[in-house]
Design a protein around this motif. Structure first.
Motif, short mmCIF file in Angstrom:
data_model
loop_
_atom_site.label_atom_id
_atom_site.label_comp_id
_atom_site.label_asym_id
_atom_site.label_seq_id
_atom_site.Cartn_x
_atom_site.Cartn_y
_atom_site.Cartn_z
N ALA A 105 4.81 23.83 81.51
CA ALA A 105 4.64 23.16 80.21
C ALA A 105 3.18 23.17 79.81
O ALA A 105 2.85 23.44 78.64
CB ALA A 105 5.18 21.73 80.28
N TRP A 117 7.47 24.34 71.06
CA TRP A 117 8.73 23.75 70.61
C TRP A 117 9.70 24.80 70.09
O TRP A 117 10.92 24.60 70.13
CB TRP A 117 8.48 22.64 69.58
N HIS A 120 11.79 25.73 72.89
CA HIS A 120 12.83 24.72 73.14
C HIS A 120 14.01 24.93 72.20
O HIS A 120 15.18 24.88 72.62
CB HIS A 120 12.24 23.32 72.97
N ALA A 129 9.29 19.64 79.84
CA ALA A 129 8.65 18.74 78.89
C ALA A 129 8.36 17.41 79.56
O ALA A 129 8.90 17.08 80.61
CB ALA A 129 9.57 18.52 77.68
#
Length: 185
Positions: A105, A117, A120, A129
């Motif tokens: 991360a 992001w 993600h 995260a």
């Protein structure tokens, strides 16, 4: 011509069959035809049919992997490796940390928040995260590394449970984790 009391008066606006009398004959008086009648409402009658109740989704299974705060990240990495080896797709796994960020991360965040992001959202790889990151979305498997962050652990476990679809793996001190889990997590 006056009406005879036995003959009901029929108005043109009354629905029903129209009978035209033959020349010189009078039309018969229409009589109600017996037929099915609506059943009266009985107590306990459910009324209109409702769709069957949907079963609530099953709560995710919880597994605890004993680890110290210093070893929680390693235990989480081993859990991820085992999940991948047993057939889990990488995009199904979310790893959360309660203390220092996972090295992956930290590395990905060095390229910027938007890129981080976006990975993600793509959900095509394991995502790491912070447990208190507000933008995290659930995945079938959530692994929590209890690697510090004493103040956030009490919030992290219920949040992780809400994010996990099928399996929540918690890597941390068993006494601490079980205490939080039995306190209503």
């Amino acid at each position: 011509m006056p009406l005879i009391p036995e003959e009901p008066q029929i108005h043109e606006s009354v629905p029903g069959p129209r009978v035209v009398p033959a020349a010189g004959r009078t039309a018969p008086t229409p009589r109600p035809v017996p037929g099915p009648r609506p059943a009266p409402m009985r107590p306990g009658n459910p009324g209109p049919r409702r769709a069957p109740a949907q079963a609530a989704p099953a709560a995710p299974q919880i597994q605890l992997i004993p680890a110290s705060a210093e070893g929680a990240l390693d235990a989480a990495d081993e859990a991820v490796d085992l999940l991948l080896d047993t057939g889990r797709a990488p995009g199904e796994i979310l790893v959360l940390t309660t203390g220092a960020p996972h090295p992956w991360a930290a590395h990905e965040l060095s390229f910027g928040e938007a890129s981080y992001w976006a990975q993600h959202e793509a959900a095509d790889d394991v995502f790491y995260a912070a447990a208190d990151a507000g933008q995290v979305k659930g995945r079938p498997v959530v692994v929590v590394a209890v690697n510090g962050g004493d103040a956030s652990v009490a919030k992290a476990l219920p949040a992780a449970l809400g994010l996990a679809g099928a399996l929540l793996i918690v890597c941390g001190d068993p006494q601490r984790v079980n205490g939080l889990l039995s306190a209503g997590v």
